[in-house]
Each structure stands twice: as structure tokens, then as C-alpha cells.
Design an enzyme around this catalytic site. Structure first.
Site, PDB file in Angstrom:
ATOM      1  N   ASP A 159      12.330 -46.844  27.174  1.00  0.00           N
ATOM      2  CA  ASP A 159      12.037 -45.448  26.831  1.00  0.00           C
ATOM      3  C   ASP A 159      12.262 -45.219  25.328  1.00  0.00           C
ATOM      4  OD1 ASP A 159      12.054 -44.513  29.839  1.00  0.00           O
ATOM      5  OD2 ASP A 159      13.856 -45.688  29.517  1.00  0.00           O
ATOM      6  N   HIS A 187      16.820 -42.810  33.485  1.00  0.00           N
ATOM      7  CA  HIS A 187      15.517 -43.494  33.331  1.00  0.00           C
ATOM      8  C   HIS A 187      14.593 -42.949  34.428  1.00  0.00           C
ATOM      9  CE1 HIS A 187      12.470 -46.450  32.589  1.00  0.00           C
ATOM     10  NE2 HIS A 187      12.586 -46.949  33.808  1.00  0.00           N
TER      11      HIS A 187
HETATM   12  P1  NAD Z   1       8.313 -57.516  41.146  1.00  0.00           P
HETATM   13  O1  NAD Z   1       8.056 -56.943  42.501  1.00  0.00           O
HETATM   14  O2  NAD Z   1       7.201 -58.217  40.442  1.00  0.00           O
HETATM   15  O3  NAD Z   1       9.537 -58.515  41.222  1.00  0.00           O
HETATM   16  C1  NAD Z   1      10.729 -58.166  41.841  1.00  0.00           C
HETATM   17  C2  NAD Z   1      11.372 -59.472  42.273  1.00  0.00           C
HETATM   18  O4  NAD Z   1      12.667 -59.158  42.793  1.00  0.00           O
HETATM   19  C3  NAD Z   1      10.599 -60.196  43.378  1.00  0.00           C
HETATM   20  O5  NAD Z   1      10.407 -61.554  43.030  1.00  0.00           O
HETATM   21  C4  NAD Z   1      11.498 -60.037  44.594  1.00  0.00           C
HETATM   22  O6  NAD Z   1      11.403 -61.122  45.500  1.00  0.00           O
HETATM   23  C5  NAD Z   1      12.864 -59.999  43.907  1.00  0.00           C
HETATM   24  N1  NAD Z   1      13.952 -59.478  44.740  1.00  0.00           N
HETATM   25  C6  NAD Z   1      13.895 -58.553  45.713  1.00  0.00           C
HETATM   26  N2  NAD Z   1      15.096 -58.430  46.297  1.00  0.00           N
HETATM   27  C7  NAD Z   1      15.931 -59.281  45.661  1.00  0.00           C
HETATM   28  C8  NAD Z   1      17.299 -59.617  45.819  1.00  0.00           C
HETATM   29  N3  NAD Z   1      18.059 -59.050  46.756  1.00  0.00           N
HETATM   30  N4  NAD Z   1      17.825 -60.549  45.001  1.00  0.00           N
HETATM   31  C9  NAD Z   1      17.075 -61.154  44.072  1.00  0.00           C
HETATM   32  N5  NAD Z   1      15.755 -60.895  43.882  1.00  0.00           N
HETATM   33  C10 NAD Z   1      15.200 -59.960  44.672  1.00  0.00           C
HETATM   34  O7  NAD Z   1       8.909 -56.325  40.252  1.00  0.00           O
HETATM   35  P2  NAD Z   1       9.026 -56.252  38.667  1.00  0.00           P
HETATM   36  O8  NAD Z   1       7.781 -55.647  38.140  1.00  0.00           O
HETATM   37  O9  NAD Z   1       9.516 -57.516  38.126  1.00  0.00           O
HETATM   38  O10 NAD Z   1      10.141 -55.090  38.534  1.00  0.00           O
HETATM   39  C11 NAD Z   1      11.461 -55.295  38.959  1.00  0.00           C
HETATM   40  C12 NAD Z   1      12.233 -53.971  38.937  1.00  0.00           C
HETATM   41  O11 NAD Z   1      12.366 -53.510  37.589  1.00  0.00           O
HETATM   42  C13 NAD Z   1      11.557 -52.830  39.694  1.00  0.00           C
HETATM   43  O12 NAD Z   1      12.537 -52.086  40.399  1.00  0.00           O
HETATM   44  C14 NAD Z   1      10.942 -51.994  38.595  1.00  0.00           C
HETATM   45  O13 NAD Z   1      10.744 -50.658  38.989  1.00  0.00           O
HETATM   46  C15 NAD Z   1      12.018 -52.117  37.539  1.00  0.00           C
HETATM   47  N6  NAD Z   1      11.645 -51.781  36.164  1.00  0.00           N
HETATM   48  C16 NAD Z   1      12.558 -51.133  35.403  1.00  0.00           C
HETATM   49  C17 NAD Z   1      12.280 -50.820  34.083  1.00  0.00           C
HETATM   50  C18 NAD Z   1      13.287 -50.092  33.225  1.00  0.00           C
HETATM   51  O14 NAD Z   1      12.918 -49.697  32.102  1.00  0.00           O
HETATM   52  N7  NAD Z   1      14.526 -49.889  33.639  1.00  0.00           N
HETATM   53  C19 NAD Z   1      11.051 -51.194  33.533  1.00  0.00           C
HETATM   54  C20 NAD Z   1      10.123 -51.868  34.334  1.00  0.00           C
HETATM   55  C21 NAD Z   1      10.431 -52.157  35.658  1.00  0.00           C
HETATM   56  C1  LMR Z   2       8.838 -48.104  33.563  1.00  0.00           C
HETATM   57  O1  LMR Z   2       9.403 -47.184  32.983  1.00  0.00           O
HETATM   58  O2  LMR Z   2       7.772 -48.614  33.143  1.00  0.00           O
HETATM   59  C2  LMR Z   2       9.465 -48.700  34.802  1.00  0.00           C
HETATM   60  O3  LMR Z   2      10.642 -48.031  35.135  1.00  0.00           O
HETATM   61  C3  LMR Z   2       8.521 -48.789  35.951  1.00  0.00           C
HETATM   62  C4  LMR Z   2       8.266 -47.440  36.577  1.00  0.00           C
HETATM   63  O4  LMR Z   2       8.398 -47.340  37.805  1.00  0.00           O
HETATM   64  O5  LMR Z   2       7.923 -46.495  35.874  1.00  0.00           O
END
Ligand code: NAD
Ligand code: LMR
Length: 328
Positions: A159, A187
Site C-alpha cells: 500500500d 490492509h
Molecule cells: P496462492 O493461492 O497463489 O498461494 C497460496 C499458497 O498457500 C498455496 O500454494 C497454498 O497451497 C498455500 N497454503 C494454503 N494453506 C497453507 C498452509 N496451512 N501452510 C502453508 N501453505 C499453505 O495465493 P497468493 O497469490 O500467493 O497469495 C497468498 C496470500 O497473500 C493471500 O491470502 C493473498 O490475499 C495475500 N496477499 C497479501 C498482500 C498484502 O499486501 N498483505 C498482497 C498480495 C496478496
Molecule cells: C493486495 O492488496 O493486492 C492484496 O492484499 C490482494 C487483495 O486481496 O487485494
């Protein structure tokens, strides 16, 4: 030769990690002279993807990658970890808010908090990325009572970077010339991107952007809703490469320090600063030095700012209440 640093990463076969792991192994996070051990966690169903990931990591022949461990057991993944990047969790889809993931993702962070508590290094630095990141960090911290709460953070850096980039584009100036941006709160779309303290080449950004309409109706909502804009543009898939980049930026600043005369935004345990009561994981402006962060004090806030910050705080309390039953 430095001794290797152990980095645990969860969600290792997911889309963020497909950008993140290769950059970490190339030295983008800890430097080109720092050997690392990667301890990767994913669920048992991810095994075939793990096999592919391992082959590709091997094929990069990374000089800094001393060891690569893949596992579905958190106690193995977090053993002696110096850094833990908790990415693994379900992402939201279209028409969802991040807090809609609490029920699905909350239990993951209970288990992982307990495992960190049991086997990680006592100085481990934990960054929670999986959504809803602030409340998942709160759950993790609450399940790791023997670790210092100051070692837990939630990721607001994406962000923060989004806010920097919007201002850089508006003023047609390089992103590196902008300092002292803040994103307060959760967030989520209640976050408050605040450019009132920002400077560009020692000049106040506000003195260059007199246009309140751009701030209120373009800058703030664009940053708040960027996550969903990306999900819609990417046909249901959330941000990945920019999230991986933000993880690297967050950890670099925390470990090596923030720039002189600048700060960053980190989701950390509130200590009462700026009237945000203790006990929530809330994003504040922080400076980092010698591996520790300090909340920047003394910023002037208007009633308008405080009102926005309070709304985000109230949302975090509502999220905490929603997962109360999951906590010990
Ligand atoms: P994705 O679905 O591509 O990958 C998630 C992975 O986590 C998968 O491989 C899944 O098998 C694994 N997983 C599920 N449960 C698990 C566990 N108990 N232990 C270990 N691994 C486990 O998702 P992604 O796009 O890589 O995103 C991951 C997370 O990050 C999501 O919750 C997404 O919303 C979040 N995210 C946060 C931000 C932020 O700014 N804070 C930004 C982008 C994404
Ligand atoms: C983002 O900010 O891009 C991530 O937290 C993914 C989402 O769900 O918005």
C-alpha cells in the site's frame, strides 16, 4: 564468508512465491554476499508443484542458496528460522473483502504461531502477508507467547509503495525523491493513505498538490482499492509480483534500516501512539535501525485524519472479535 540465514516461507508453491523465492535466492533481499537456507512450507497437495519449483531453483544454480528444504510440516519449516515470511493463505476473489477470509485463513495462523513459538529462533522476524494480514499477524503473535511481540509485523508496504507511485506519477518526479509517506491502519479498504507529511526533494508534497479533489477522489481511493482493481484486471488473480517486491522492501528496511530522513509503513502492535489503543496490529510510520523499528512521533493530525484512522482501528477490533473463538 558469512554464515547462512534461515528463511522460512509459507505458501511456497503459490503465485506470490513464484516471484519471491527466485529474487530472495538471487540476493535481492539480504544482499549478494549473504548465503541463505530456504525452508519452504506448503500443504501436502502441493507436492507436485514443489517438485517443479525445486527443479527450477536447482536450474538457476544460485550461488547463495546453501540449502533448500520443502515440507508440509510447520515444525520443520520454522526450525531455527531467522526470518519467517507467512505468505500461505487463501487469496480473495472478486466481490470479496479481505476480512471474508478470516474463517478460512485464521486457523492457519494459529498452527503457525504455535510452531514458530516452539522451534523458531528467539530473534525470528515474522512478516504476515496472507490476508487479512493485520488480524492474521495478531493471531500468530497471540499463539507465540515466548517470542517478542515486536518481532511480528503485517505487510502494508504494498500500500505504501502504491501511494508513493501515485504521487510520483501525479508530479512526474522519480519515486525515490518522495519521502515520509504514511499508510495508516488496516490492509483493507479502510486504510488511510496520508500524503500530508510527505516531502519531495525537501519540499512538501501538499505545497505541490493543492488539488484536494485529486487527493480525496483519486489518490486515496486508488490506493485503498488497488488490490481489487488488480484482481479484476487479472481475471480473479490477486497481485503477486508487486506483493513479492513489497515483501523484499519491508524486510530490507526492517533489517538494514530505513533511508535517512525517511520512514516506511509497517503493520505492528500498537502501543497507544496517535490515540490508537494498545493491542491491535495497525500500520504506523516507522523508522528502522539495527533490526528494530520505532514509531515516528509528533506528526500533526487533523480531526479528519483521526476520524479516518479511527475507522480503520474499529474495523480491526471487529475482525479481532470475529476470531475471538479461535484464540487460546
Ligand atoms: P496462492 O493461492 O497463489 O498461494 C497460496 C499458497 O498457500 C498455496 O500454494 C497454498 O497451497 C498455500 N497454503 C494454503 N494453506 C497453507 C498452509 N496451512 N501452510 C502453508 N501453505 C499453505 O495465493 P497468493 O497469490 O500467493 O497469495 C497468498 C496470500 O497473500 C493471500 O491470502 C493473498 O490475499 C495475500 N496477499 C497479501 C498482500 C498484502 O499486501 N498483505 C498482497 C498480495 C496478496
Ligand atoms: C493486495 O492488496 O493486492 C492484496 O492484499 C490482494 C487483495 O486481496 O487485494
Amino acid at each position: 564468508m558469512k554464515s547462512p540465514i534461515r528463511i522460512s516461507v509459507t505458501g511456497a508453491t503459490g503465485q506470490i512465491c513464484y516471484s519471491l523465492l527466485f529474487r530472495i535466492a538471487a540476493g535481492d533481499m539480504l544482499g549478494k554476499d549473504q548465503p541463505i537456507i530456504l525452508q519452504l512450507l506448503d500443504i501436502p497437495n502441493a507436492r507436485p508443484l514443489f517438485d517443479g519449483l525445486v527443479m527450477e531453483m536447482q536450474d538457476c544454480a544460485f550461488p547463495l542458496l546453501t540449502e533448500l528444504i520443502t515440507t508440509d510440516d510447520p515444525l520443520v519449516a520454522f526450525q531455527d528460522a531467522d526470518i519467517a515470511l507467512l505468505v500461505g493463505a487463501r487469496p480473495r476473489g472478486e466481490n470479496m473483502e479481505r476480512k471474508d477470509l478470516l474463517e478460512a485463513n485464521g486457523p492457519i495462523f494459529i498452527e503457525q504461531g504455535k510452531a514458530l513459538n516452539a522451534v523458531a529462533n528467539k530473534h525470528v522476524k515474522v512478516l504476515v502477508v496472507g490476508n487479512p494480514a493485520n488480524t492474521n499477524a495478531y493471531i500468530t503473535l497471540n499463539n507465540a507467547p515466548s517470542l517478542n511481540p515486536e518481532n511480528f509485523s503485517a505487510m502494508l508496504r504494498l500500500d505504501h509503495n502504491r501511494a508513493l507511485s501515485q504521487v510520483a506519477q501525479k508530479l512526474s518526479r522519480p519515486v525515490t525523491s518522495i519521502k515520509k509517506m504514511v499508510v495508516w491502519g488496516n490492509h483493507s479498504n479502510t486504510q488511510y493513505p496520508d500524503l500530508n507529511h510527505a516531502e519531495i526533494d525537501n519540499q512538501s508534497v501538499r505545497s505541490l498538490i493543492a488539488d484536494n479533489d485529486w487527493i480525496d477522489n483519486s489518490f486515496v481511493p486508488t490506493v485503498q482499492k488497488r488490490g481489487m482493481a488488480i484482481i479484476e484486471a487479472r481475471h480473479g488473480r490477486s497481485s503477486a509480483a508487486s506483493a513479492a517486491n513489497a515483501i523484499i522492501n519491508h524486510m530490507q528496511d526492517w533489517i538494514f534500516g530505513t533511508r535517512k530522513n525517511d520512514w516506511t509503513s509497517m503493520g505492528i502492535l500498537s502501543d497507544g501512539s496517535y490515540g490508537i489503543p494498545e493491542g491491535v496490529i495497525y500500520s504506523f510510520p516507522v523508522t528502522c535501525q539495527n533490526g528494530s523499528y520505532k514509531i515516528v512521533q509528533g506528526l500533526n493530525l487533523s480531526d479528519y485524519d483521526r476520524n479516518k484512522m479511527q475507522k480503520s482501528y474499529e474495523e480491526l477490533i471487529a475482525e479481532q472479535n470475529a476470531i475471538k473463538h479461535l484464540l487460546v
